[in-house]
Scaffold this motif. Structure first.
Motif, PDB file in Angstrom:
ATOM      1  N   PRO A 281       0.801  -1.235   0.000  1.00  0.00           N
ATOM      2  CA  PRO A 281       0.000   0.000   0.000  1.00  0.00           C
ATOM      3  C   PRO A 281       0.824   1.272   0.000  1.00  0.00           C
ATOM      4  N   ILE A 282       2.105   1.207   0.361  1.00  0.00           N
ATOM      5  CA  ILE A 282       2.942   2.406   0.388  1.00  0.00           C
ATOM      6  C   ILE A 282       3.957   2.402  -0.755  1.00  0.00           C
ATOM      7  N   LEU A 283       4.752   1.365  -0.858  1.00  0.00           N
ATOM      8  CA  LEU A 283       5.742   1.262  -1.937  1.00  0.00           C
ATOM      9  C   LEU A 283       5.098   0.556  -3.123  1.00  0.00           C
ATOM     10  N   GLY A 284       4.981   1.261  -4.241  1.00  0.00           N
ATOM     11  CA  GLY A 284       4.250   0.730  -5.378  1.00  0.00           C
ATOM     12  C   GLY A 284       5.079   0.601  -6.633  1.00  0.00           C
TER      13      GLY A 284
ATOM     14  N   GLN B 136       6.445 -16.560 -11.339  1.00  0.00           N
ATOM     15  CA  GLN B 136       6.911 -17.323 -12.495  1.00  0.00           C
ATOM     16  C   GLN B 136       6.371 -16.722 -13.789  1.00  0.00           C
ATOM     17  N   GLU B 137       5.159 -16.170 -13.739  1.00  0.00           N
ATOM     18  CA  GLU B 137       4.622 -15.467 -14.902  1.00  0.00           C
ATOM     19  C   GLU B 137       5.438 -14.209 -15.205  1.00  0.00           C
ATOM     20  N   LEU B 138       6.057 -13.648 -14.166  1.00  0.00           N
ATOM     21  CA  LEU B 138       6.900 -12.468 -14.346  1.00  0.00           C
ATOM     22  C   LEU B 138       8.293 -12.822 -14.862  1.00  0.00           C
ATOM     23  N   GLY B 139       8.591 -14.102 -14.960  1.00  0.00           N
ATOM     24  CA  GLY B 139       9.869 -14.525 -15.528  1.00  0.00           C
ATOM     25  C   GLY B 139      10.885 -15.005 -14.521  1.00  0.00           C
TER      26      GLY B 139
ATOM     27  N   ALA C 255       9.132  -0.081  -7.542  1.00  0.00           N
ATOM     28  CA  ALA C 255       9.555  -1.295  -8.239  1.00  0.00           C
ATOM     29  C   ALA C 255      10.411  -0.960  -9.462  1.00  0.00           C
ATOM     30  N   ASP C 256      10.036   0.095 -10.179  1.00  0.00           N
ATOM     31  CA  ASP C 256      10.832   0.529 -11.334  1.00  0.00           C
ATOM     32  C   ASP C 256      12.253   0.888 -10.917  1.00  0.00           C
ATOM     33  N   ARG C 257      12.381   1.632  -9.801  1.00  0.00           N
ATOM     34  CA  ARG C 257      13.712   2.031  -9.336  1.00  0.00           C
ATOM     35  C   ARG C 257      14.543   0.817  -8.945  1.00  0.00           C
ATOM     36  N   VAL C 258      13.928  -0.152  -8.287  1.00  0.00           N
ATOM     37  CA  VAL C 258      14.644  -1.359  -7.872  1.00  0.00           C
ATOM     38  C   VAL C 258      15.120  -2.143  -9.098  1.00  0.00           C
ATOM     39  N   VAL C 259      14.250  -2.325 -10.077  1.00  0.00           N
ATOM     40  CA  VAL C 259      14.604  -3.081 -11.276  1.00  0.00           C
ATOM     41  C   VAL C 259      15.702  -2.378 -12.059  1.00  0.00           C
ATOM     42  N   ASP C 260      15.589  -1.067 -12.216  1.00  0.00           N
ATOM     43  CA  ASP C 260      16.618  -0.321 -12.939  1.00  0.00           C
ATOM     44  C   ASP C 260      17.970  -0.426 -12.242  1.00  0.00           C
TER      45      ASP C 260
ATOM     46  N   VAL D 219       6.265  -8.813  -1.409  1.00  0.00           N
ATOM     47  CA  VAL D 219       4.993  -8.083  -1.410  1.00  0.00           C
ATOM     48  C   VAL D 219       4.328  -8.070  -0.044  1.00  0.00           C
ATOM     49  N   ASP D 220       3.420  -7.104   0.100  1.00  0.00           N
ATOM     50  CA  ASP D 220       2.482  -7.030   1.222  1.00  0.00           C
ATOM     51  C   ASP D 220       1.104  -6.746   0.637  1.00  0.00           C
ATOM     52  N   GLY D 221       0.437  -7.785   0.209  1.00  0.00           N
ATOM     53  CA  GLY D 221      -0.869  -7.611  -0.413  1.00  0.00           C
ATOM     54  C   GLY D 221      -1.106  -8.692  -1.449  1.00  0.00           C
ATOM     55  N   SER D 222      -2.305  -8.747  -1.965  1.00  0.00           N
ATOM     56  CA  SER D 222      -2.697  -9.800  -2.901  1.00  0.00           C
ATOM     57  C   SER D 222      -2.236  -9.499  -4.326  1.00  0.00           C
ATOM     58  N   VAL D 223      -2.233 -10.541  -5.147  1.00  0.00           N
ATOM     59  CA  VAL D 223      -1.915 -10.382  -6.567  1.00  0.00           C
ATOM     60  C   VAL D 223      -2.916  -9.433  -7.216  1.00  0.00           C
ATOM     61  N   GLU D 224      -4.170  -9.542  -6.825  1.00  0.00           N
ATOM     62  CA  GLU D 224      -5.225  -8.691  -7.383  1.00  0.00           C
ATOM     63  C   GLU D 224      -4.908  -7.212  -7.195  1.00  0.00           C
ATOM     64  N   HIS D 225      -4.425  -6.851  -6.005  1.00  0.00           N
ATOM     65  CA  HIS D 225      -4.176  -5.442  -5.709  1.00  0.00           C
ATOM     66  C   HIS D 225      -2.811  -4.954  -6.189  1.00  0.00           C
ATOM     67  N   LEU D 226      -1.864  -5.866  -6.326  1.00  0.00           N
ATOM     68  CA  LEU D 226      -0.491  -5.451  -6.608  1.00  0.00           C
ATOM     69  C   LEU D 226       0.009  -5.892  -7.985  1.00  0.00           C
ATOM     70  N   ARG D 227      -0.889  -6.355  -8.814  1.00  0.00           N
ATOM     71  CA  ARG D 227      -0.480  -6.832 -10.143  1.00  0.00           C
ATOM     72  C   ARG D 227       0.275  -5.746 -10.917  1.00  0.00           C
ATOM     73  N   SER D 228      -0.234  -4.525 -10.879  1.00  0.00           N
ATOM     74  CA  SER D 228       0.429  -3.440 -11.595  1.00  0.00           C
ATOM     75  C   SER D 228       1.748  -3.062 -10.930  1.00  0.00           C
ATOM     76  N   ALA D 229       1.777  -3.082  -9.600  1.00  0.00           N
ATOM     77  CA  ALA D 229       2.976  -2.676  -8.873  1.00  0.00           C
ATOM     78  C   ALA D 229       4.153  -3.590  -9.159  1.00  0.00           C
ATOM     79  N   VAL D 230       3.910  -4.891  -9.315  1.00  0.00           N
ATOM     80  CA  VAL D 230       5.016  -5.843  -9.507  1.00  0.00           C
ATOM     81  C   VAL D 230       5.370  -6.040 -10.975  1.00  0.00           C
TER      82      VAL D 230
END
Length: 423
Positions: free
Chosen positions: A214-217, A287-290, A221-226, A243-254
């Motif tokens: 809910p706080i780090l979105g 695994q879907e994320l690679g 994630a972009d900064r960490v990956v870069d 993560v802290d939250g469900s796939v439904e809520h954090l799909r875009s964040a991850v």
């Protein structure tokens, strides 16, 4: 009878915790509000409201994530609630220091006052412009032009309270900036006795405890990956608490994690927070994320074995760590690197002849003096240590849990360069 005893102990423990929590906030209110403001003033009302709302929001932030409340509301509550938790720590610490300063400041003021000489000049007597003596008008003018001096007690309370508030807000502000600006890259060389010469210089990017929620979105994630991709590692090890939250809520964040790139790929093991967030869905989604999931299993890479075990929290649903499944029947002549979220798993790693264990979980304490508490529960809080022939490396993690604040424990992504003693 045994159940009754347990209930009584739990209830008594709860009462003690609530009482202590309330007592700490009463202490804050007394020192920061009651002793520094005037009865009925706006400042007292605002200060009382803030200290009353802070603990309510903090408890709400803890409960909301697990209570099925709409995610938007969780996000709204999480920021002020968790930030109050960080402020609470440093307000209390600053005020405790202030308790030592308070008597010294009083003595200094008393000494200054005793050496001062006050002389009342006749010309200080005010006369109305009309030339008519009016005691009421004279008194009002004197109050406006010469307000009553602040008492020594009030002056000391305001000085100590103001300094404590400034110190706490500055500390939390600096710690928040450190988290939101992204993790630093830490370089470390680890020599391994059995590593072949051909693997000398192999680079593993170790990242843990990103805590997207809910706080780090998505932006975080972009900064960490870069940052990870910028190190151009041979392999990426994501060591839990993603993560802290469900796939439904954090799909875009991850989603940015799908851009992780390394020559030998990215690997993932569960942390304890995955088991609070729907572990089955997350192990499928990573695994879907690679990323390649190492769930009590291992991958035989060209130069060494990379194994991974589930987090200890999985034991409550029958999916705990299984070192036999991950490490038995392997070629003992090959180097073994183990991904295990919690440092306490090092003892089993030693028994199975692991050369290097990669862990996170501790956050390095995250908020000083949290490192002291983390040290009581973990064999290593941060950094590299030897346990027999096994080395344990614990990263402080890339993100933060609860308040997005780190003090004395900067976030990191560690690039470990393996060194062959045969090179």
């Amino acid at each position: 009878m045994g159940v009754v005893v347990v209930v009584v102990v739990v209830v008594a423990g709860g009462i003690i915790v609530v009482g202590a929590f309330g007592g700490l906030h009463w202490y804050l209110w007394r020192r920061l509000v009651w002793e520094t403001t005037v009865r009925g003033s706006i400042a007292r009302r605002v200060g009382t409201g803030v200290i009353a709302a802070g603990p309510v929001l903090l408890i709400g932030a803890f409960v909301a994530e697990r209570a099925g409340i709409p995610f938007l509301i969780v996000q709204i509550i999480a920021w002020p609630g968790y930030m109050w938790g960080a402020l609470l720590v440093y307000l209390l610490l600053s005020l405790l220091v202030g308790e030592l300063v308070r008597p010294l400041l009083r003595r200094w003021i008393a000494r200054v006052n005793s050496s001062a000489t006050l002389v009342a000049a006749p010309e200080d007597v005010l006369v109305p412009a009309t030339g008519v003596s009016d005691a009421a008008t004279r008194d009002r003018q004197q109050q406006l032009e010469h307000p009553a001096p602040v008492s020594r007690r009030l002056f000391v309370s305001r000085a100590v309270g103001g300094a404590a508030a400034l110190a706490a807000v500055s500390t939390v502000g600096y710690g928040t900036y450190g988290v939101l600006s992204g993790p630093r890259v830490k370089q470390l060389t680890v020599p391994l006795a059995n590593l072949p010469r051909a693997a000398h210089g192999f680079r593993i990017a170790v990242v843990s405890d990103i805590h997207l929620g809910p706080i780090l979105g998505r932006g975080f994630a972009d900064r960490v990956v870069d940052t990870i991709n910028g190190t151009q590692p041979d392999l990426i090890a994501v060591v839990g608490d993603l993560v802290d939250g469900s796939v439904e809520h954090l799909r875009s964040a991850v989603e940015p994690l799908s851009r992780l790139h390394a020559r030998h790929g990215a690997f993932f093991v569960t942390g304890n927070h995955e088991y609070f967030s729907g572990v089955e869905q997350w192990t499928e989604h990573v695994q879907e994320l690679g990323m390649r999931l190492l769930a009590n299993s291992r991958a035989e890479l060209p130069f060494f074995d990379l194994a991974g075990v589930n987090d200890i929290q999985g034991e409550r649903i029958g999916h705990g760590p299984d070192f036999v499944a991950a490490l038995a029947d392997r070629d003992l002549a090959r180097t073994a690197v183990l991904m295990a979220h919690q440092p306490v798993q090092i003892h089993a790693a030693v028994e199975f002849g692991v050369d290097l264990q990669l862990s996170g979980h501790t956050h390095g304490g995250q908020i000083w003096p949290g490192n002291i508490l983390a040290g009581l529960a973990n064999p290593t809080v941060a950094g590299l240590e030897h346990y027999g022939d096994t080395q344990l490396y614990v990263t402080r993690g890339a993100g933060a849990w609860g308040p997005p604040v780190r003090v004395g424990a900067p976030s990191d992504i560690t690039v470990i360069e393996l060194a062959s003693k045969q090179a």
